[in-house]
Design an enzyme around this catalytic site. Structure first.
Site, PDB file in Angstrom:
ATOM      1  N   ASP A   1       0.852  -1.188   0.000  1.00  0.00           N
ATOM      2  CA  ASP A   1       0.000   0.000   0.000  1.00  0.00           C
ATOM      3  C   ASP A   1       0.888   1.238   0.000  1.00  0.00           C
ATOM      4  O   ASP A   1       1.768   1.373   0.856  1.00  0.00           O
ATOM      5  CB  ASP A   1      -0.919   0.003   1.216  1.00  0.00           C
ATOM      6  N   ILE A   2       0.685   2.123  -0.976  1.00  0.00           N
ATOM      7  CA  ILE A   2       1.484   3.360  -1.041  1.00  0.00           C
ATOM      8  C   ILE A   2       1.087   4.255   0.124  1.00  0.00           C
ATOM      9  O   ILE A   2      -0.100   4.561   0.331  1.00  0.00           O
ATOM     10  CB  ILE A   2       1.257   4.080  -2.375  1.00  0.00           C
TER      11      ILE A   2
ATOM     12  N   ASP B   1      -2.088   9.045 -10.730  1.00  0.00           N
ATOM     13  CA  ASP B   1      -2.093   7.920 -11.662  1.00  0.00           C
ATOM     14  C   ASP B   1      -0.693   7.600 -12.159  1.00  0.00           C
ATOM     15  O   ASP B   1      -0.322   6.423 -12.320  1.00  0.00           O
ATOM     16  CB  ASP B   1      -3.003   8.229 -12.850  1.00  0.00           C
TER      17      ASP B   1
ATOM     18  N   ASN C   1      -2.602  12.834  -4.094  1.00  0.00           N
ATOM     19  CA  ASN C   1      -3.736  13.178  -4.965  1.00  0.00           C
ATOM     20  C   ASN C   1      -4.303  14.551  -4.647  1.00  0.00           C
ATOM     21  O   ASN C   1      -4.599  15.338  -5.541  1.00  0.00           O
ATOM     22  CB  ASN C   1      -4.834  12.116  -4.821  1.00  0.00           C
TER      23      ASN C   1
ATOM     24  N   GLU D   1      -4.772   2.296  -4.160  1.00  0.00           N
ATOM     25  CA  GLU D   1      -3.311   2.359  -4.142  1.00  0.00           C
ATOM     26  C   GLU D   1      -2.709   1.084  -3.563  1.00  0.00           C
ATOM     27  O   GLU D   1      -1.542   1.056  -3.185  1.00  0.00           O
ATOM     28  CB  GLU D   1      -2.838   3.567  -3.329  1.00  0.00           C
TER      29      GLU D   1
END
Length: 366
Positions: free
Chosen positions: A220-221, A237, A228, A263
């Site tokens: 998971d980022i 993206d 964002n 993500e």
């Protein structure tokens, strides 16, 4: 009302009837063609061309007519696309092999038929010089016409057979493209959640059947929503695509990478020990952490981007759902501990820095 396949079966039945009548006519010559004319005519007919062989080619026509009737493709069940795709490929290969073989048989028979037709023409020319050969000449002329008609029908069947084979190949290509598009994430160009579900179920089943190791990791980022919100979804993206590339370039050929959702990404490690899976994931984490990100073309600094990971090995008698739930919990623990880390389940075969924390350590981290 049109009945599917009726025209094909009618043509095949007509072909069978024609060759049967031709064979019967050849046999009937023995009863009323006397003397040297019969001997000359017999010499023109190949010895290997027996009634049974003519009937066999008629049967092939009937089988071909039934074989080429279109069938509705069966839907691929969700979660089994990979196995179904492999099974479909095997069936299509068999179909293509059968079609090629029948085409070869028809081509051989067309060649023999052409040769036989030439010999009949020669017989007709010789019989035209005989004053008493009127009935025999009429029979030969009738056989020439029947043979020519049969040759034309077989030639048409051969062309239709080749066309059917090309249509099968085109259908296979279209299905592969459609299925590939349905299993690919549109943003990152790696496998999507549907791809993961199919591969995960298949690899777990394979690991149980063969007794091999199997590991799963979720990534998971960290603070992706912040990226964002600050830089916009286009930058977000692009970050997803770059992270997906790092994942895909740092796993083995048999490993699978997919976008799990948002993500979050999944890595499947068939046949891997936990220590090997943790090592691969730790390498990915380090590569991502070392990069400095900027927004193009403005050059605005995004800064360091990190990710958290949870890794586990499939346990005996553990279901795929339980393994996925356990890995998701490990990923959550990596987030709770401060992000940018790998948390793995298992005390004996992983590095100390990646082990699952004890209860005291988790309490202290909270």
């Amino acid at each position: 009302m049109k009945v599917p396949g009726l025209r094909w079966n009618a043509r095949a039945a007509f072909a069978l009837g024609a060759v049967t009548l031709g064979a019967a006519a050849v046999t009937a010559l023995q009863s009323f063609v006397p003397g040297e004319a019969l001997t000359a005519l017999r010499s023109l007919i190949p010895g290997e061309t027996q009634i049974f062989q003519l009937m066999l080619f008629g049967w092939i026509g009937v089988a071909l007519g039934r074989f080429t009737v279109g069938a509705e493709p069966s839907p691929v069940p969700r979660g089994g696309q990979t196995a179904a795709r492999r099974e479909t490929a095997v069936k299509e290969e068999k179909v293509d092999r059968v079609l090629r073989h029948i085409a070869k048989v028809l081509t051989t028979h067309l060649t023999d038929s052409e040769s036989f037709s030439e010999r009949l023409d020669g017989a007709n020319e010789r019989l035209s010089h005989e004053q008493s050969a009127g009935p025999v000449k009429d029979i030969v002329l009738a056989l020439i016409d029947d043979n020519r008609d049969m040759r034309d029908k077989l030639f048409n069947v051969k062309n239709q057979l080749e066309e059917s084979r090309l249509q099968v190949m085109q259908l296979q290509t279209n299905l592969e493209r459609a299925e590939e598009a349905g299993l690919r994430d549109v943003v990152t160009a790696i496998g999507n959640r549907r791809f993961f579900d199919a591969c995960f179920a298949e690899e777990v089943e394979k690991a149980r059947r063969l007794g091999d190791g199997f590991c799963l990791a979720l990534a998971d980022i960290d603070r992706f929503k912040h990226v964002n919100d600050r830089f916009g979804h286009l930058v977000g993206d692009r970050l997803l695509r770059l992270f997906a590339n790092i994942l895909a370039q740092n796993v083995r050929g048999q490993d699978k990478v997919a976008r799990f959702g948002g993500e979050e990404f999944a890595l499947i490690f068939p046949g891997a020990r936990l220590v090997d899976a943790v090592s691969a994931v730790e390498r990915i984490r380090g590569i991502l952490e070392a990069k400095q990100w900027t927004v193009e073309p403005s050059g605005e600094r995004v800064g360091k981007v990190t990710a958290s990971f949870g890794v586990a090995r499939l346990s005996a008698d553990e279901s795929a759902t339980d393994l996925l739930r356990r890995v998701d919990q490990l990923l959550h623990e990596a987030k709770v501990q401060g992000r940018n880390r790998v948390v793995a389940d298992g005390e004996n075969d992983v590095a100390p820095s990646s082990r699952r924390p004890s209860r005291d350590r988790r309490a202290a981290a909270g």
